[in-house]
Scaffold this motif. Structure first.
Motif, mmCIF file in Angstrom:
data_model
loop_
_atom_site.group_PDB
_atom_site.id
_atom_site.type_symbol
_atom_site.label_atom_id
_atom_site.label_comp_id
_atom_site.label_asym_id
_atom_site.label_seq_id
_atom_site.Cartn_x
_atom_site.Cartn_y
_atom_site.Cartn_z
ATOM 1 N N VAL A 1 0.842 -1.199 0.000
ATOM 2 C CA VAL A 1 0.000 0.000 0.000
ATOM 3 C C VAL A 1 0.877 1.249 0.000
ATOM 4 O O VAL A 1 0.634 2.208 -0.746
ATOM 5 N N ALA A 2 1.936 1.234 0.817
ATOM 6 C CA ALA A 2 2.818 2.394 0.930
ATOM 7 C C ALA A 2 3.576 2.673 -0.361
ATOM 8 O O ALA A 2 3.897 3.823 -0.667
ATOM 9 N N THR A 3 3.858 1.619 -1.134
ATOM 10 C CA THR A 3 4.612 1.785 -2.375
ATOM 11 C C THR A 3 3.710 1.882 -3.599
ATOM 12 O O THR A 3 4.202 1.892 -4.733
ATOM 13 N N GLY A 4 2.396 1.920 -3.379
ATOM 14 C CA GLY A 4 1.464 2.058 -4.495
ATOM 15 C C GLY A 4 1.259 0.795 -5.294
ATOM 16 O O GLY A 4 0.773 0.850 -6.426
ATOM 17 N N ALA A 5 1.616 -0.360 -4.718
ATOM 18 C CA ALA A 5 1.481 -1.628 -5.439
ATOM 19 C C ALA A 5 0.302 -2.437 -4.915
ATOM 20 O O ALA A 5 0.280 -3.659 -5.031
ATOM 21 N N ASP A 6 -0.698 -1.748 -4.334
ATOM 22 C CA ASP A 6 -1.822 -2.469 -3.735
ATOM 23 C C ASP A 6 -2.853 -2.911 -4.763
ATOM 24 O O ASP A 6 -3.689 -3.769 -4.454
ATOM 25 N N SER A 7 -2.799 -2.378 -5.967
ATOM 26 C CA SER A 7 -3.742 -2.803 -7.016
ATOM 27 C C SER A 7 -3.083 -3.838 -7.919
ATOM 28 O O SER A 7 -2.968 -3.668 -9.134
ATOM 29 N N THR A 8 -2.625 -4.918 -7.307
ATOM 30 C CA THR A 8 -1.912 -5.977 -8.018
ATOM 31 C C THR A 8 -2.388 -7.342 -7.529
ATOM 32 O O THR A 8 -2.988 -7.456 -6.459
ATOM 33 N N ASP A 9 -2.091 -8.368 -8.318
ATOM 34 C CA ASP A 9 -2.394 -9.737 -7.885
ATOM 35 C C ASP A 9 -1.658 -10.067 -6.590
ATOM 36 O O ASP A 9 -2.183 -10.771 -5.722
ATOM 37 N N ALA A 10 -0.413 -9.561 -6.468
ATOM 38 C CA ALA A 10 0.368 -9.826 -5.260
ATOM 39 C C ALA A 10 -0.360 -9.323 -4.026
ATOM 40 O O ALA A 10 -0.389 -9.993 -2.983
ATOM 41 N N ALA A 11 -0.970 -8.150 -4.123
ATOM 42 C CA ALA A 11 -1.706 -7.584 -2.988
ATOM 43 C C ALA A 11 -2.927 -8.437 -2.654
ATOM 44 O O ALA A 11 -3.266 -8.616 -1.480
ATOM 45 N N VAL A 12 -3.578 -8.969 -3.674
ATOM 46 C CA VAL A 12 -4.746 -9.826 -3.428
ATOM 47 C C VAL A 12 -4.324 -11.104 -2.709
ATOM 48 O O VAL A 12 -4.964 -11.542 -1.744
ATOM 49 N N HIS A 13 -3.229 -11.722 -3.156
ATOM 50 C CA HIS A 13 -2.761 -12.952 -2.515
ATOM 51 C C HIS A 13 -2.337 -12.688 -1.070
ATOM 52 O O HIS A 13 -2.610 -13.502 -0.172
ATOM 53 N N LEU A 14 -1.682 -11.554 -0.819
ATOM 54 C CA LEU A 14 -1.301 -11.220 0.548
ATOM 55 C C LEU A 14 -2.540 -10.925 1.395
ATOM 56 O O LEU A 14 -2.596 -11.283 2.576
ATOM 57 N N GLY A 15 -3.523 -10.274 0.784
ATOM 58 C CA GLY A 15 -4.774 -10.026 1.489
ATOM 59 C C GLY A 15 -5.459 -11.320 1.872
ATOM 60 O O GLY A 15 -6.016 -11.450 2.972
ATOM 61 N N ALA A 16 -5.401 -12.311 0.987
ATOM 62 C CA ALA A 16 -5.999 -13.616 1.281
ATOM 63 C C ALA A 16 -5.260 -14.289 2.437
ATOM 64 O O ALA A 16 -5.881 -14.929 3.300
ATOM 65 N N ALA A 17 -3.938 -14.149 2.469
ATOM 66 C CA ALA A 17 -3.153 -14.719 3.574
ATOM 67 C C ALA A 17 -3.500 -14.034 4.892
ATOM 68 O O ALA A 17 -3.635 -14.693 5.936
ATOM 69 N N LEU A 18 -3.636 -12.713 4.862
ATOM 70 C CA LEU A 18 -4.002 -11.974 6.078
ATOM 71 C C LEU A 18 -5.405 -12.362 6.534
ATOM 72 O O LEU A 18 -5.663 -12.516 7.733
ATOM 73 N N LEU A 19 -6.289 -12.540 5.583
ATOM 74 C CA LEU A 19 -7.658 -12.945 5.911
ATOM 75 C C LEU A 19 -7.660 -14.312 6.592
ATOM 76 O O LEU A 19 -8.350 -14.513 7.608
ATOM 77 N N ALA A 20 -6.889 -15.249 6.067
ATOM 78 C CA ALA A 20 -6.795 -16.574 6.677
ATOM 79 C C ALA A 20 -6.251 -16.479 8.099
ATOM 80 O O ALA A 20 -6.704 -17.190 9.006
ATOM 81 N N ALA A 21 -5.296 -15.567 8.305
ATOM 82 C CA ALA A 21 -4.720 -15.393 9.640
ATOM 83 C C ALA A 21 -5.740 -14.805 10.610
ATOM 84 O O ALA A 21 -5.803 -15.197 11.782
#
Length: 432
Positions: free
Chosen positions: A186-206
């Motif tokens: 988010v801080a680097t402006g890369a939140d609109s990416t597939d990588a951000a979605v996959h990390l969001g899914a990992a955080l959601l699981a946690a």
């Protein structure tokens, strides 16, 4: 022993072949440039290395690394075999073959191959249940990874580290890894990416593992919206899968079925077998809860996953979850003895550490024993499940587990004190 530098290797090959600097340089380069390269005062571009390799009758790989093509080929074959073994479910074999590459002294000079072996070795360690060493390797890989250099890989290693920490029972640490990584994007402006979605899914699981269902629900809605807006098929599938899991934990089973079906519609033949198996298990579990009349369909799907999951890179937690849901299906179909056997298998895989998967298996085991009329054993299983959830700080689910246990105790011929103690534990976990 220190390895030769690139310049030293070029000079040694040139002298061995009786070629002067001017002859090696002609006609594309200058002899002065060759002199600078041989004295390590210039680093040639990849195209120049390829040119010099042709002139010196060797490979570009040898010039850069000092490792012969025969050794490189041998390491590559071992590495390819290890990856095939991991994908085919032979995790122990994969682990040993990756370790073979890592122990080879020449691999140090082949950074790309070394990195590939370390990543595969970490996944193989996870699949064999050696979470301590998997986490150790993944921590090193995350420290070295760069989101700027390779965003997708950077996200993958953080997702894997968060997952392994959760599987070991370090839920808060798993949350922190995924949360910090997502904040960085988010801080680097890369939140609109597939990588951000996959990390969001990992955080959601946690969040789900920690029992933080309010934040999980909020994040699930954000994640699905982001995945629909910017995600590719795999990212959207991950978002729908984790959102379906949130719905399951919250008891919103019909919504979960819808989300899981959206995820399954995106599945392709080249998708990660482990992720696909997890999705099918989630879907089957939701069917059992939302539509009990389709228990037979859920059982058929879970039986298929069970047959396939052993031939994939799935870890013990994934296998145990499949066995647990299959046990739930057996109970729904009126076969509690089969359910007990499957739940016991899941618990044997998971060991003694408190995990959400352990609590789920114990709960299903308790339900099956109730159906068998073995109430004392059911009480023992459900008590262990509630204690497990409490140790994991899953307060909401622990409260429900203690309440269910108290209700079961009310139906048995036991003294009032154990039942009242269970009610008190439920109230304490609920913060009352």
């Amino acid at each position: 022993m220190d390895r030769e530098t690139l310049g030293q290797r070029i000079r040694a090959l040139r002298v061995r072949q009786g070629v002067s600097q001017a002859q090696l340089a002609f006609p594309e380069l200058s002899d002065s440039y060759i002199s600078l390269i041989e004295s390590d005062k210039r680093v040639p571009a990849p195209s120049v290395i390829e040119l010099l390799a042709v002139k010196l009758n060797c490979s570009a790989t040898y010039l850069v690394s000092g490792v012969s093509e025969d050794v490189v080929d041998e390491l590559r074959v071992t590495l390819d075999y290890a990856e095939i073994a991991l994908l085919g479910g032979a995790a122990a074999e994969a682990r040993d073959r990756f370790a073979e590459v890592l122990s080879n002294a020449d691999a140090v000079a082949l950074p790309e191959m070394l990195h590939q072996a370390r990543w595969g070795h970490a996944l193989a360690l996870e699949a064999t249940g050696d979470l301590e060493h998997a986490i150790e390797e993944l921590r090193a890989l995350t420290a070295e990874a760069s989101a700027e250099a390779d965003l997708d890989h950077w996200a993958r290693v953080h997702v894997a580290l968060s997952r392994c920490l959760r599987e070991r029972g370090d839920i808060s640490a798993g949350v922190a890894v995924a949360d910090d990584a997502l904040r960085h994007l988010v801080a680097t402006g890369a939140d609109s990416t597939d990588a951000a979605v996959h990390l969001g899914a990992a955080l959601l699981a946690a969040f789900i593992e920690r029992g933080d269902l309010v934040r999980a629900r909020q994040l699930a809605a954000q994640l699905v919206e982001r995945a629909d807006r910017v995600g590719g098929p795999r990212a959207r599938m991950a978002a729908y899968r984790e959102a379906a899991y949130v719905a399951e934990v919250r008891g919103e089973y019909e919504e979960g079925v819808t989300l899981a079906e959206r995820a399954l519609a995106l599945a392709g033949e080249d998708d990660d077998p482990r992720a696909l198996a997890r999705l099918r298990v989630t879907y089957a579990g939701l069917l059992l809860r939302a539509r009990p009349d389709r228990a037979g369909q859920a059982h058929e799907l879970l039986t298929q996953v069970r047959a396939e999951i052993g031939a994939s890179a799935a870890g013990e937690t994934d296998v145990a979850r499949c066995l647990t849901e299959l046990a739930r299906a057996e109970t729904a179909l009126g076969r509690p003895a089969e359910a007990v056997a499957l739940a016991d298998q899941a618990l044997d895989l998971l060991g003694e550490a408190p995990r959400r998967a352990t609590a789920a298996a114990l709960t299903v085991l308790g339900e099956a024993r109730v159906r068998q009329g073995r109430r004392e054993e059911a009480v023992t299983s459900l008590t262990r499940a509630a204690t497990c959830l409490e140790e994991m700080e899953s307060s909401r689910e622990a409260a429900q587990a203690w309440f269910d246990l108290a209700e079961l105790l009310a139906e048995t011929d036991v003294a009032d004190e154990p039942r009242m103690a269970a009610y008190r534990r439920a109230l304490t976990c609920a913060g009352v």
